[in-house]
Structures are given as C-alpha cells and as structure tokens.
Scaffold this motif. Structure first.
Motif, PDB file in Angstrom:
ATOM      1  N   UNK A  22      82.040   2.329  34.884  1.00 52.12           N
ATOM      2  CA  UNK A  22      82.392   3.753  34.991  1.00 52.12           C
ATOM      3  C   UNK A  22      81.145   4.623  34.814  1.00 52.12           C
ATOM      4  N   UNK A  23      80.061   4.171  35.412  1.00 57.04           N
ATOM      5  CA  UNK A  23      78.769   4.819  35.295  1.00 57.04           C
ATOM      6  C   UNK A  23      78.610   5.919  36.347  1.00 57.04           C
ATOM      7  N   UNK A  24      78.396   7.151  35.896  1.00 57.41           N
ATOM      8  CA  UNK A  24      78.019   8.220  36.811  1.00 57.41           C
ATOM      9  C   UNK A  24      76.576   7.954  37.197  1.00 57.41           C
ATOM     10  N   UNK A  25      76.306   7.911  38.500  1.00 56.86           N
ATOM     11  CA  UNK A  25      74.970   7.518  38.929  1.00 56.86           C
ATOM     12  C   UNK A  25      74.484   8.362  40.090  1.00 56.86           C
ATOM     13  N   UNK A  26      73.182   8.451  40.185  1.00 56.54           N
ATOM     14  CA  UNK A  26      72.556   9.171  41.298  1.00 56.54           C
ATOM     15  C   UNK A  26      71.628   8.198  42.003  1.00 56.54           C
ATOM     16  N   UNK A  48      77.386   9.771  42.393  1.00 58.02           N
ATOM     17  CA  UNK A  48      78.754   9.306  42.167  1.00 58.02           C
ATOM     18  C   UNK A  48      79.142   9.672  40.739  1.00 58.02           C
ATOM     19  N   UNK A  49      80.282  10.341  40.584  1.00 61.45           N
ATOM     20  CA  UNK A  49      80.720  10.851  39.285  1.00 61.45           C
ATOM     21  C   UNK A  49      82.023  10.170  38.869  1.00 61.45           C
ATOM     22  N   UNK A  50      82.022   9.625  37.659  1.00 63.60           N
ATOM     23  CA  UNK A  50      83.219   9.000  37.082  1.00 63.60           C
ATOM     24  C   UNK A  50      83.943   8.117  38.095  1.00 63.60           C
ATOM     25  N   UNK A  51      83.344   7.027  38.536  1.00 63.04           N
ATOM     26  CA  UNK A  51      83.960   6.235  39.607  1.00 63.04           C
ATOM     27  C   UNK A  51      85.333   5.648  39.277  1.00 63.04           C
ATOM     28  N   UNK A 105      88.541   7.823  51.551  1.00 59.25           N
ATOM     29  CA  UNK A 105      88.051   8.750  50.533  1.00 59.25           C
ATOM     30  C   UNK A 105      87.218   8.073  49.443  1.00 59.25           C
ATOM     31  N   UNK A 106      86.101   8.721  49.146  1.00 62.94           N
ATOM     32  CA  UNK A 106      85.228   8.310  48.048  1.00 62.94           C
ATOM     33  C   UNK A 106      85.193   9.495  47.090  1.00 62.94           C
ATOM     34  N   UNK A 107      86.205   9.583  46.236  1.00 62.38           N
ATOM     35  CA  UNK A 107      86.390  10.761  45.394  1.00 62.38           C
ATOM     36  C   UNK A 107      85.233  10.999  44.434  1.00 62.38           C
ATOM     37  N   UNK A 108      84.470   9.970  44.098  1.00 65.87           N
ATOM     38  CA  UNK A 108      83.362  10.108  43.177  1.00 65.87           C
ATOM     39  C   UNK A 108      82.083  10.604  43.834  1.00 65.87           C
ATOM     40  N   UNK A 109      82.028  10.616  45.148  1.00 66.74           N
ATOM     41  CA  UNK A 109      80.778  10.744  45.904  1.00 66.74           C
ATOM     42  C   UNK A 109      80.483  12.167  46.372  1.00 66.74           C
ATOM     43  N   UNK A 110      79.264  12.611  46.090  1.00 69.17           N
ATOM     44  CA  UNK A 110      78.723  13.850  46.644  1.00 69.17           C
ATOM     45  C   UNK A 110      77.406  13.501  47.322  1.00 69.17           C
ATOM     46  N   UNK A 111      77.162  14.113  48.482  1.00 72.69           N
ATOM     47  CA  UNK A 111      75.951  13.809  49.223  1.00 72.69           C
ATOM     48  C   UNK A 111      75.360  15.065  49.846  1.00 72.69           C
ATOM     49  N   UNK A 112      74.046  15.157  49.759  1.00 75.96           N
ATOM     50  CA  UNK A 112      73.332  16.266  50.362  1.00 75.96           C
ATOM     51  C   UNK A 112      73.352  16.157  51.888  1.00 75.96           C
ATOM     52  N   UNK A 113      73.459  14.951  52.387  1.00 74.78           N
ATOM     53  CA  UNK A 113      73.378  14.718  53.837  1.00 74.78           C
ATOM     54  C   UNK A 113      74.727  14.516  54.495  1.00 74.78           C
ATOM     55  N   UNK A 114      75.796  14.456  53.722  1.00 70.82           N
ATOM     56  CA  UNK A 114      77.120  14.233  54.286  1.00 70.82           C
ATOM     57  C   UNK A 114      77.436  12.774  54.549  1.00 70.82           C
ATOM     58  N   UNK A 115      76.578  11.865  54.105  1.00 71.38           N
ATOM     59  CA  UNK A 115      76.814  10.425  54.327  1.00 71.38           C
ATOM     60  C   UNK A 115      77.001   9.709  53.001  1.00 71.38           C
TER      61      UNK A 115
END
Length: 115
Positions: A22-26, A48-51, A105-115
């Motif tokens: 459950x590691x929030x990671x960049x 990725x936040x709170x996977x 859906x990847x609910x934990x995922x945020x991306x600057x590039x949309x990928x």
C-alpha cells in the motif's frame, strides 16, 4: 530501492511489491503494466496514491488483490480518491490526468502525460 529486486525480473515485480505494501509512490524505475516499455513512473511523470484503497481494475482482476473491497467506489471511504477529493482536484488543476477515466480504471494513478 526497497521494492526493486536488483535485476530485470526484479524491476518487473517492483510495482506488485510496492502496491502490496500500500505504498504511495512516484519515481519507480519499472515497466508499464503488461509491457516491456518503461512506465511514466520511471520518468517521474506519474504518481500512485494509496493503491489498496484506489486499485487498478484490469480484465476482471484488481491490483493489488487486497484492493478488491475498494473496487466498488461507492461510498467513498478513508483513503479513497473521488472526483471532488482535494488531491484529485489539485492534480487536475495542474493538468495531470487521473487514471479513473481509463478504460481499465487505475484509481491510484495520476500522470502528467496522460499515460
């Protein structure tokens, strides 16, 4: 480094290890899920936040497996991200894409590039 296995195979498994904890990671020098190309995490363009609370739902499976109880997004519970969550709003204000909008859906995922 904590989740990396010290080899090419270890690099491929590092995401599963990180999510299981459950590691929030960049930054994570790893491959994109199901691919041999480097993930956006390897470039520092994704977080990725709170996977566990915000799992990736792909092909009828939930990643990490411990996130299955959170695949149903209603009602939102502690640690879960929603459209109006402060973190989601903050990332979107910087034009980062939220993975909840993906076909898988990847609910934990945020991306600057949309990928």
């Amino acid at each position: 480094d904590r989740y990396y296995g010290g080899s090419r195979a270890g690099m491929a498994r590092s995401d599963a290890r990180s999510m299981a904890a459950d590691n929030t990671s960049a930054f994570n020098c790893r491959y994109a899920t199901g691919s041999s190309r480097l993930s956006r995490h390897a470039w520092g363009d994704a977080v990725d936040v709170n996977p566990r609370e915000n799992p990736h739902v792909l092909g009828g499976r939930t990643y990490p497996a411990a996130g299955a109880a959170y695949a149903d997004r209603s009602p939102l519970r502690a640690g879960m991200l929603g459209r109006g969550s402060a973190l989601t709003v903050a990332f979107r204000s910087k034009r980062w894409t939220w993975g909840a909008s993906y076909a898988a859906p990847a609910y934990q995922h945020f991306s600057r590039t949309g990928a």
